[in-house]
Enzyme design. Sequence first.
Site, PDB file in Angstrom:
ATOM      1  N   HIS A 114       0.839  -1.238   0.081  1.00  0.00           N
ATOM      2  CA  HIS A 114      -0.011  -0.022  -0.117  1.00  0.00           C
ATOM      3  C   HIS A 114       0.861   1.325   0.078  1.00  0.00           C
ATOM      4  CE1 HIS A 114       1.093  -0.868   4.205  1.00  0.00           C
ATOM      5  NE2 HIS A 114       1.025   0.608   4.298  1.00  0.00           N
ATOM      6  N   TYR A 177       7.360  11.079  -1.668  1.00  0.00           N
ATOM      7  CA  TYR A 177       7.288   9.482  -1.823  1.00  0.00           C
ATOM      8  C   TYR A 177       8.729   8.728  -2.174  1.00  0.00           C
ATOM      9  CZ  TYR A 177       6.602   5.612  -5.086  1.00  0.00           C
ATOM     10  OH  TYR A 177       6.382   4.177  -5.716  1.00  0.00           O
ATOM     11  N   THR A 180      10.037   7.851   1.319  1.00  0.00           N
ATOM     12  CA  THR A 180       9.560   6.810   2.015  1.00  0.00           C
ATOM     13  C   THR A 180      10.253   5.448   1.416  1.00  0.00           C
ATOM     14  OG1 THR A 180       7.567   6.857   0.380  1.00  0.00           O
ATOM     15  CG2 THR A 180       7.306   8.090   2.328  1.00  0.00           C
ATOM     16  N   GLY A 210       9.717  -0.200 -11.817  1.00  0.00           N
ATOM     17  CA  GLY A 210       9.852   1.044 -12.683  1.00  0.00           C
ATOM     18  C   GLY A 210       8.206   1.471 -12.670  1.00  0.00           C
ATOM     19  N   ILE A 212       4.805   1.673 -13.734  1.00  0.00           N
ATOM     20  CA  ILE A 212       3.748   0.646 -13.818  1.00  0.00           C
ATOM     21  C   ILE A 212       2.470   1.378 -14.180  1.00  0.00           C
ATOM     22  CG2 ILE A 212       2.568  -1.412 -13.166  1.00  0.00           C
ATOM     23  CD1 ILE A 212       5.494  -1.801 -13.123  1.00  0.00           C
ATOM     24  N   ASP A 213       1.509   0.725 -15.160  1.00  0.00           N
ATOM     25  CA  ASP A 213       0.464   1.390 -15.816  1.00  0.00           C
ATOM     26  C   ASP A 213      -0.808   1.470 -14.891  1.00  0.00           C
ATOM     27  OD1 ASP A 213      -0.478  -1.043 -15.905  1.00  0.00           O
ATOM     28  OD2 ASP A 213      -0.616  -1.375 -18.285  1.00  0.00           O
ATOM     29  N   SER A 216      -3.667   5.161 -11.146  1.00  0.00           N
ATOM     30  CA  SER A 216      -3.070   6.294 -10.020  1.00  0.00           C
ATOM     31  C   SER A 216      -1.996   6.875 -10.546  1.00  0.00           C
ATOM     32  CB  SER A 216      -2.924   5.831  -8.552  1.00  0.00           C
ATOM     33  OG  SER A 216      -2.190   4.703  -8.465  1.00  0.00           O
TER      34      SER A 216
HETATM   35  P1  NDP Z   1      -2.434   2.342  -6.111  1.00  0.00           P
HETATM   36  O1  NDP Z   1      -2.548   3.942  -5.854  1.00  0.00           O
HETATM   37  O2  NDP Z   1      -3.166   1.936  -7.375  1.00  0.00           O
HETATM   38  O3  NDP Z   1      -2.938   1.548  -4.893  1.00  0.00           O
HETATM   39  C1  NDP Z   1      -2.702   2.118  -3.483  1.00  0.00           C
HETATM   40  C2  NDP Z   1      -3.180   1.159  -2.681  1.00  0.00           C
HETATM   41  O4  NDP Z   1      -3.018   1.388  -1.215  1.00  0.00           O
HETATM   42  C3  NDP Z   1      -4.839   0.905  -2.757  1.00  0.00           C
HETATM   43  O5  NDP Z   1      -5.579  -0.207  -2.531  1.00  0.00           O
HETATM   44  C4  NDP Z   1      -5.299   1.879  -1.703  1.00  0.00           C
HETATM   45  O6  NDP Z   1      -6.803   1.610  -1.237  1.00  0.00           O
HETATM   46  C5  NDP Z   1      -4.402   1.739  -0.603  1.00  0.00           C
HETATM   47  N1  NDP Z   1      -4.209   2.757   0.397  1.00  0.00           N
HETATM   48  C6  NDP Z   1      -4.187   4.087   0.255  1.00  0.00           C
HETATM   49  N2  NDP Z   1      -3.980   4.844   1.239  1.00  0.00           N
HETATM   50  C7  NDP Z   1      -4.098   3.805   2.024  1.00  0.00           C
HETATM   51  C8  NDP Z   1      -4.100   3.882   3.723  1.00  0.00           C
HETATM   52  N3  NDP Z   1      -4.045   5.312   4.294  1.00  0.00           N
HETATM   53  N4  NDP Z   1      -4.415   2.918   4.482  1.00  0.00           N
HETATM   54  C9  NDP Z   1      -4.429   1.475   3.934  1.00  0.00           C
HETATM   55  N5  NDP Z   1      -4.411   1.575   2.440  1.00  0.00           N
HETATM   56  C10 NDP Z   1      -4.224   2.469   1.767  1.00  0.00           C
HETATM   57  O7  NDP Z   1      -0.913   2.279  -6.061  1.00  0.00           O
HETATM   58  P2  NDP Z   1      -0.016   1.220  -7.259  1.00  0.00           P
HETATM   59  O8  NDP Z   1      -0.786  -0.177  -7.436  1.00  0.00           O
HETATM   60  O9  NDP Z   1       0.416   2.060  -8.242  1.00  0.00           O
HETATM   61  O10 NDP Z   1       1.319   0.965  -6.461  1.00  0.00           O
HETATM   62  C11 NDP Z   1       1.435  -0.366  -5.416  1.00  0.00           C
HETATM   63  C12 NDP Z   1       2.951  -0.204  -4.947  1.00  0.00           C
HETATM   64  O11 NDP Z   1       3.715  -0.392  -6.143  1.00  0.00           O
HETATM   65  C13 NDP Z   1       3.377   0.793  -4.031  1.00  0.00           C
HETATM   66  O12 NDP Z   1       3.987   0.452  -3.128  1.00  0.00           O
HETATM   67  C14 NDP Z   1       4.121   1.681  -5.162  1.00  0.00           C
HETATM   68  O13 NDP Z   1       4.925   2.590  -4.483  1.00  0.00           O
HETATM   69  C15 NDP Z   1       4.788   0.633  -6.090  1.00  0.00           C
HETATM   70  N6  NDP Z   1       5.359   1.186  -7.511  1.00  0.00           N
HETATM   71  C16 NDP Z   1       4.338   1.816  -8.163  1.00  0.00           C
HETATM   72  C17 NDP Z   1       4.714   2.013  -9.305  1.00  0.00           C
HETATM   73  C18 NDP Z   1       3.974   2.754 -10.391  1.00  0.00           C
HETATM   74  O14 NDP Z   1       4.253   3.182 -11.407  1.00  0.00           O
HETATM   75  N7  NDP Z   1       2.496   2.353 -10.375  1.00  0.00           N
HETATM   76  C19 NDP Z   1       6.318   2.241  -9.666  1.00  0.00           C
HETATM   77  C20 NDP Z   1       6.970   1.735  -8.536  1.00  0.00           C
HETATM   78  C21 NDP Z   1       6.537   1.322  -7.399  1.00  0.00           C
HETATM   79  P3  NDP Z   1      -7.730   2.484  -0.655  1.00  0.00           P
HETATM   80  O15 NDP Z   1      -7.846   3.971  -1.064  1.00  0.00           O
HETATM   81  O16 NDP Z   1      -9.019   1.772  -0.813  1.00  0.00           O
HETATM   82  O17 NDP Z   1      -7.321   2.475   0.663  1.00  0.00           O
END
Ligand code: NDP
Length: 280
Positions: A114, A177, A180, A210, A212-213, A216
Amino acid sequence: IHLVLISVSTVLMAFLWRDTFDAESVRGTRVLVTGASTGIGEQIAYHYARLGAQIVVTARREQVLQRVVKMCRKLGAEKALYVTADMSLITDPERVVKFAVDNLGGLDFMVLNHIGSSNFAMWDGDGDHVRSLMQVNFLSYVQMTSAALPVLEQSGGSVVVVSSLLGKLTTPFVGPYSATKFALNGFFGTLQHELSMQNSNVSLTISILGLIDTDSAMEKVRGKTYMIAYPASDAALHIIKAGATHQKESYYPWFHYFTCLFRDWFPHFRDLVIQKSFTY
Ligand code: NDP
């Protein structure tokens, strides 16, 4: 010399990354996935479901989690449950681990994925946002790991930390970000040493992704970068395989291993390329 090093590393990595994943090894395992209502976490839950695991998913939005659980059951999960939680609250990380352990009768994989929301913009001087994002993206991971380690020690289980290239190198517009993610790599890298020195049963994987599509991510970077985004479903499967095969560090897409390897060779040129990859 550089060319020789690149060739040797390529051969070595091809050998180390050969696919040793046995899908059957995941069947029936007890899995907790955080941030599983959307994006990569949701795809991780679906892959585990196809592999026949017992899954607990968590995030804040109950209705979305209900949909994810329904889909997991349809895809073949042996068990699929959800627990709502807000990782910005101090007590929720432990509560989620307890829920998973109580309802699954133990734990084999804990995938920490998350993230809280943050802007893709120049830092505006907001220190409170950095502090609160640290709780969601980093401290809650530490709390959940602390709560789960004794249980994972018993089962010979695994923690999988979803991190980012932005925890390995810096780019503009992602200060809070990126902080963290650097914190995750530092803390869990140290923990890997310590688990190994104590001959622990627990394996700890850090997955470096890297771009990812996911919706968000795409919403944030649209029109602001020329970088290519890779599919969330492939990233999710990569993360599951890395955890199941006990890799210490995994990279998706794979070539980011080399991005990190060559990161400090030509810092001036690197920073020029990074800054030219974004529109401002
Ligand atoms: P998303 O923004 O699509 O999803 C984030 C998730 O976290 C959701 O399920 C959201 O659900 C949950 N979330 C948000 N805030 C909270 C909170 N306060 N408490 C509990 N849950 C929470 O993220 P991605 O799928 O894009 O990314 C997933 C992982 O991959 C992350 O760790 C990200 O850093 C990593 N990553 C992603 C990249 C990308 O380009 N997408 C690149 C590199 C790494 P809800 O709102 O229902 O709580």
